[in-house]
Design a protein around this motif. Structure first.
Motif, mmCIF file in Angstrom:
data_model
loop_
_atom_site.group_PDB
_atom_site.id
_atom_site.type_symbol
_atom_site.label_atom_id
_atom_site.label_comp_id
_atom_site.label_asym_id
_atom_site.label_seq_id
_atom_site.Cartn_x
_atom_site.Cartn_y
_atom_site.Cartn_z
ATOM 1 N N SER A 26 0.873 -1.234 0.026
ATOM 2 C CA SER A 26 0.117 0.034 0.020
ATOM 3 C C SER A 26 0.992 1.243 -0.214
ATOM 4 C CB SER A 26 -1.097 -0.050 1.037
ATOM 5 O OG SER A 26 -0.347 0.105 2.389
ATOM 6 N N ARG A 27 2.034 1.356 0.539
ATOM 7 C CA ARG A 27 2.943 2.381 0.540
ATOM 8 C C ARG A 27 3.816 2.185 -0.790
ATOM 9 N NH1 ARG A 27 4.238 0.680 6.008
ATOM 10 N NH2 ARG A 27 6.274 -0.016 5.269
ATOM 11 N N LYS A 28 3.536 1.312 -1.434
ATOM 12 C CA LYS A 28 4.437 1.308 -2.824
ATOM 13 C C LYS A 28 5.744 1.178 -2.681
ATOM 14 C CE LYS A 28 0.642 3.898 -5.345
ATOM 15 N NZ LYS A 28 -0.147 2.914 -5.670
ATOM 16 N N GLU A 29 6.231 0.371 -1.438
ATOM 17 C CA GLU A 29 7.532 0.064 -1.465
ATOM 18 C C GLU A 29 7.821 -1.204 -1.884
ATOM 19 O OE1 GLU A 29 8.896 0.587 2.714
ATOM 20 O OE2 GLU A 29 7.637 2.137 3.091
ATOM 21 N N LEU A 30 6.762 -2.221 -2.132
ATOM 22 C CA LEU A 30 6.918 -3.311 -2.686
ATOM 23 C C LEU A 30 5.732 -3.333 -3.864
ATOM 24 C CD1 LEU A 30 7.865 -6.452 -2.791
ATOM 25 C CD2 LEU A 30 6.075 -6.915 -1.045
ATOM 26 N N ALA A 31 6.350 -3.672 -5.111
ATOM 27 C CA ALA A 31 5.458 -3.528 -6.253
ATOM 28 C C ALA A 31 4.630 -5.201 -6.272
ATOM 29 C CB ALA A 31 6.297 -3.540 -7.560
ATOM 30 N N ALA A 32 3.405 -4.905 -6.611
ATOM 31 C CA ALA A 32 2.562 -6.168 -6.621
ATOM 32 C C ALA A 32 1.450 -5.668 -7.801
ATOM 33 C CB ALA A 32 1.746 -6.275 -5.364
ATOM 34 N N THR A 33 1.161 -6.911 -8.650
ATOM 35 C CA THR A 33 0.119 -6.754 -9.430
ATOM 36 C C THR A 33 -1.348 -7.353 -8.789
ATOM 37 O OG1 THR A 33 1.722 -7.501 -10.974
ATOM 38 C CG2 THR A 33 -0.501 -7.807 -11.773
ATOM 39 N N LYS A 34 -2.198 -6.510 -8.961
ATOM 40 C CA LYS A 34 -3.430 -6.825 -8.740
ATOM 41 C C LYS A 34 -4.354 -7.846 -9.526
ATOM 42 C CE LYS A 34 -7.933 -4.570 -6.995
ATOM 43 N NZ LYS A 34 -8.731 -3.584 -6.674
ATOM 44 N N VAL A 35 -4.818 -9.056 -9.211
ATOM 45 C CA VAL A 35 -5.471 -9.815 -10.161
ATOM 46 C C VAL A 35 -6.738 -10.168 -9.569
ATOM 47 C CG1 VAL A 35 -5.480 -12.067 -11.207
ATOM 48 C CG2 VAL A 35 -3.383 -10.889 -10.843
ATOM 49 N N GLY A 36 -7.759 -9.648 -9.790
ATOM 50 C CA GLY A 36 -9.143 -9.457 -9.081
ATOM 51 C C GLY A 36 -8.869 -8.939 -7.888
ATOM 52 N N ARG A 37 -9.244 -9.729 -6.747
ATOM 53 C CA ARG A 37 -9.248 -8.976 -5.291
ATOM 54 C C ARG A 37 -7.743 -9.397 -4.875
ATOM 55 N NH1 ARG A 37 -13.728 -11.551 -1.753
ATOM 56 N NH2 ARG A 37 -12.205 -10.640 -0.260
ATOM 57 N N ASN A 38 -7.048 -10.207 -5.529
ATOM 58 C CA ASN A 38 -5.727 -10.625 -4.944
ATOM 59 C C ASN A 38 -4.604 -9.828 -5.476
ATOM 60 O OD1 ASN A 38 -6.983 -12.799 -3.606
ATOM 61 N ND2 ASN A 38 -6.895 -13.974 -5.686
ATOM 62 N N ARG A 39 -3.112 -9.707 -4.582
ATOM 63 C CA ARG A 39 -2.240 -9.268 -5.078
ATOM 64 C C ARG A 39 -1.083 -10.305 -5.128
ATOM 65 N NH1 ARG A 39 -5.603 -5.621 -4.767
ATOM 66 N NH2 ARG A 39 -5.324 -3.427 -3.871
ATOM 67 N N LEU A 40 -0.554 -10.094 -6.215
ATOM 68 C CA LEU A 40 0.574 -11.016 -6.607
ATOM 69 C C LEU A 40 1.845 -10.281 -6.760
ATOM 70 C CD1 LEU A 40 -1.306 -13.585 -9.004
ATOM 71 C CD2 LEU A 40 -0.934 -13.868 -6.815
ATOM 72 N N ILE A 41 3.046 -11.090 -6.181
ATOM 73 C CA ILE A 41 4.222 -10.438 -6.275
ATOM 74 C C ILE A 41 5.260 -11.393 -7.426
ATOM 75 C CG2 ILE A 41 6.317 -9.715 -4.930
ATOM 76 C CD1 ILE A 41 3.523 -9.999 -3.013
ATOM 77 N N SER A 42 5.648 -10.631 -8.271
ATOM 78 C CA SER A 42 6.638 -11.591 -9.090
ATOM 79 C C SER A 42 8.034 -11.698 -8.463
ATOM 80 C CB SER A 42 6.857 -10.983 -10.719
ATOM 81 O OG SER A 42 7.515 -9.940 -10.388
ATOM 82 N N PRO A 43 8.606 -12.614 -8.859
ATOM 83 C CA PRO A 43 10.159 -12.933 -8.316
ATOM 84 C C PRO A 43 10.898 -11.656 -8.562
ATOM 85 C CG PRO A 43 9.440 -14.648 -9.185
ATOM 86 C CD PRO A 43 8.487 -13.774 -9.709
ATOM 87 N N ALA A 44 10.699 -10.790 -9.844
ATOM 88 C CA ALA A 44 11.495 -9.603 -10.245
ATOM 89 C C ALA A 44 10.950 -8.596 -9.217
ATOM 90 C CB ALA A 44 11.219 -9.428 -11.626
ATOM 91 N N GLN A 45 9.973 -8.488 -8.917
ATOM 92 C CA GLN A 45 9.422 -7.503 -8.008
ATOM 93 C C GLN A 45 9.899 -7.456 -6.657
ATOM 94 O OE1 GLN A 45 5.154 -8.227 -8.560
ATOM 95 N NE2 GLN A 45 4.954 -6.216 -9.922
ATOM 96 N N LEU A 46 9.882 -8.830 -6.212
ATOM 97 C CA LEU A 46 10.554 -9.067 -4.794
ATOM 98 C C LEU A 46 12.089 -8.928 -4.796
ATOM 99 C CD1 LEU A 46 10.339 -10.077 -2.019
ATOM 100 C CD2 LEU A 46 10.257 -12.499 -3.055
ATOM 101 N N GLN A 47 12.960 -9.439 -5.865
ATOM 102 C CA GLN A 47 14.277 -9.030 -5.783
ATOM 103 C C GLN A 47 14.480 -7.530 -5.929
ATOM 104 O OE1 GLN A 47 16.544 -11.707 -5.841
ATOM 105 N NE2 GLN A 47 17.887 -10.017 -5.571
ATOM 106 N N GLU A 48 13.782 -6.617 -6.881
ATOM 107 C CA GLU A 48 13.640 -5.257 -6.702
ATOM 108 C C GLU A 48 13.561 -4.772 -5.133
ATOM 109 O OE1 GLU A 48 11.473 -1.639 -8.491
ATOM 110 O OE2 GLU A 48 11.568 -3.349 -10.050
#
Length: 70
Positions: A26-48
């Motif tokens: 929510s603070r945009k410190e960790l990027a995530a993709t919204k899929v429906g109601r869910n948030r998903l974090i890719s390995p690249a987003q986590l590594q960043e």
């Protein structure tokens, strides 16, 4: 690890509470993709995120819980 992770999986991997992961998103410190109601974090987003916070380790799921390994 090629598929996206849930906030709960990321929390387990980093040793955080799930609510902390949602706060980072929510603070945009960790990027995530919204899929429906869910948030998903890719390995690249986590590594960043890990690179920005100074955690200089690669994401390695060989010894992670089985639900993190792909």
């Amino acid at each position: 690890m090629s598929e996206s992770l849930t906030p709960a999986q990321v929390a387990e991997y980093l040793g955080f509470k799930t609510s902390s992961i949602y706060a980072l998103i929510s603070r945009k410190e960790l990027a995530a993709t919204k899929v429906g109601r869910n948030r998903l974090i890719s390995p690249a987003q986590l590594q960043e995120y890990m690179n920005r916070r100074g955690t200089n380790r690669d994401i390695d799921c060989r010894y992670a819980p089985s639900n993190l390994a792909s």
